[in-house]
Design an enzyme around this catalytic site. Structure first.
Site, PDB file in Angstrom:
ATOM      1  N   GLU A  91      -1.898   2.471   1.543  1.00  0.00           N
ATOM      2  CA  GLU A  91      -2.234   2.333   0.131  1.00  0.00           C
ATOM      3  C   GLU A  91      -3.695   1.943  -0.059  1.00  0.00           C
ATOM      4  O   GLU A  91      -4.291   2.219  -1.103  1.00  0.00           O
ATOM      5  CB  GLU A  91      -1.315   1.293  -0.515  1.00  0.00           C
TER       6      GLU A  91
ATOM      7  N   HIS B 135      12.900   7.415  23.430  1.00  0.00           N
ATOM      8  CA  HIS B 135      14.024   8.328  23.628  1.00  0.00           C
ATOM      9  C   HIS B 135      14.177   9.299  22.461  1.00  0.00           C
ATOM     10  O   HIS B 135      15.140  10.062  22.409  1.00  0.00           O
ATOM     11  CB  HIS B 135      15.315   7.528  23.848  1.00  0.00           C
TER      12      HIS B 135
ATOM     13  N   LYS C 240       5.085   7.878 -11.005  1.00  0.00           N
ATOM     14  CA  LYS C 240       5.689   7.060 -12.055  1.00  0.00           C
ATOM     15  C   LYS C 240       5.670   7.790 -13.393  1.00  0.00           C
ATOM     16  O   LYS C 240       6.665   7.789 -14.135  1.00  0.00           O
ATOM     17  CB  LYS C 240       4.947   5.726 -12.173  1.00  0.00           C
TER      18      LYS C 240
END
Length: 428
Positions: free
Chosen positions: A280, A301, A416
């Site tokens: 950010e 793995h 948003k």
């Protein structure tokens, strides 16, 4: 130095001296608070220049929560919960210990997760720490409305008022208004500190204290990191050395991804906090590293093959702890069907260390992947506070090297606006 930035395992070597003049300039802008986004540089001095009376209140009310509640619900998203969760799990472990149990809400809209949490809380005596600067963060506000309704309907409004603790802006916002109306205990997120830099404020310190971790030790560790960063000389400043390494790997070597690696499952949430801090802060204007994380040997793995032989788009930053807090011995087995008797009597810590050493050699010597190793002795609240500040300061430095304002997040607003429009929010 609590943390040593070991660059011996970089395939592409760096001439740190060539960066010194620019680092000196940026260092001055951080200390004097003159850089981009300087109105959000309050975190720089906060570890020692904090509200001492508020810390007393944090410790007092945290003791109250520990004595009177089975569960604390930390209700927040992003920087409003990641730091606290990282600290609590790093110190107390993934399973946790003692009471209250800490659970997290307000970081998702997922109905299954939310429903399961609410169902679990129906039979628990729980307190709420709602964390939001504005009080209108959608994910957090929806969860808080549900939690508030549950506790008020079950236990009554007066009980709820004594069980809700808010961390919000000191002067404005919907949550502050509600605090004043209901008389909730409240703590302050300072105006000059953004969410992802807020773990050393009440945002992180109250839930950390509720978990039985000394918040003053976190602050002392961060203060030590501030002191160790006082001289910008890259020969001695381990924090800036890490920042320059990140910048060089990205802009000169051409790496697009930084992989944050730990060998300790209880450090996974440190990686989650780190990803928000770095992503950010730096991901703007078509610049910045993509922060990713993995836990070895678990993820060897799954991701090990790609890391060893896949697209060379990344470098690795390994958080390497020297002293393990617990000792578990491999026992003898008479049949030895698993062939592990060669390990009998050895500690799992020593085996984990050899897994690290073997992996490092494989990734560097055969995989030709750049590795920077952040070495520290042990995990405790002091060292964790140091680590938090170390990353915050390094992030500010590498962002400024990139010409980026580390403290805004304009891109976050796009989703948003679209979401609000689709949901029919007035004005969108």
């Amino acid at each position: 130095m609590i943390i040593k930035t070991n660059t011996e395992h970089l395939v592409d070597k760096i001439d740190f001296a060539s960066y010194q003049e620019r680092v000196n300039e940026i260092h001055d802008s951080i200390i004097n608070k003159t850089g981009k986004g300087n109105d959000f540089l309050g975190w720089v001095n906060h570890p020692f220049d904090y509200d001492k009376e508020e810390l007393k209140e944090i410790k007092k009310w945290a003791a109250y929560v520990r004595e009177n509640y089975e569960v604390l619900v930390v209700c927040g998203i992003g920087g409003s919960y990641l730091g606290a969760r990282a600290a609590i799990e790093a110190i107390n472990g993934v399973v946790g210990k003692g009471k209250p149990e800490i659970i997290y809400m307000g970081q998702t809209f997922d109905p299954t997760y939310t429903s399961q949490c609410l169902e679990y809380l129906k039979d628990k005596k729980f307190a709420i720490n709602v964390i939001s600067k504005s009080g209108t963060t959608t994910e957090t506000s929806v969860a808080f409305r549900l939690l508030k309704s549950l506790i008020e309907e079950r236990d009554g409004i007066e009980f709820a008022r004594k069980s809700i603790f808010a961390t919000t802006d000191a002067n404005k916002g919907a949550l502050l208004t509600l605090c004043k109306q209901e008389g909730y205990v409240r703590f302050v997120l300072p105006d000059d500190i953004g969410g992802r830099y807020s773990v050393q404020t009440a945002v992180g310190l109250f839930p950390i204290a509720c978990a039985g971790i000394d918040p003053e030790e976190i602050l002392k560790g961060s203060t030590k990191a501030f002191e160790d960063a006082a001289n910008p000389d890259l020969k001695t400043n381990e924090c800036y050395k890490y920042a320059v390494t990140r910048f060089h790997m990205n802009t000169v070597v051409g790496k697009a991804v930084e992989m944050f690696i730990t060998y300790v499952p209880s450090f996974v949430q440190i990686g989650e906090w780190w990803k928000q801090l770095m992503g950010e802060s730096e991901g703007k204007e078509g610049k910045g590293l993509l922060p990713d994380s993995a836990t070895f040997s678990t993820d060897l793995h799954s991701l090990g093959q790609f890391i060893q032989e896949g697209t060379p788009c990344f470098f690795e930053t390994v958080l390497a702890i020297k002293n393990h807090r617990h000792s578990v011995l491999v026992p003898h087995d008479e049949a030895n069907l698993d062939g592990l008797n060669y390990l009998e009597g050895r500690t799992l810590g020593s085996i984990n260390d050899k897994a690290f050493e073997g992996t490092l050699a494989a990734h560097v010597e055969e995989g030709h992947n750049n590795n920077v190793v952040l070495e520290f002795e042990e995990m405790n609240p002091f060292n964790l506070g140091y680590l938090f500040y170390f990353f915050e300061r390094a992030c500010a430095m590498s962002s400024y090297l990139n010409g980026i304002n580390p403290f805004n997040q304009p891109g976050v607003e796009v989703y948003k606006k679209n979401m609000f429009h689709l949901l029919g929010k007035p004005g969108f």
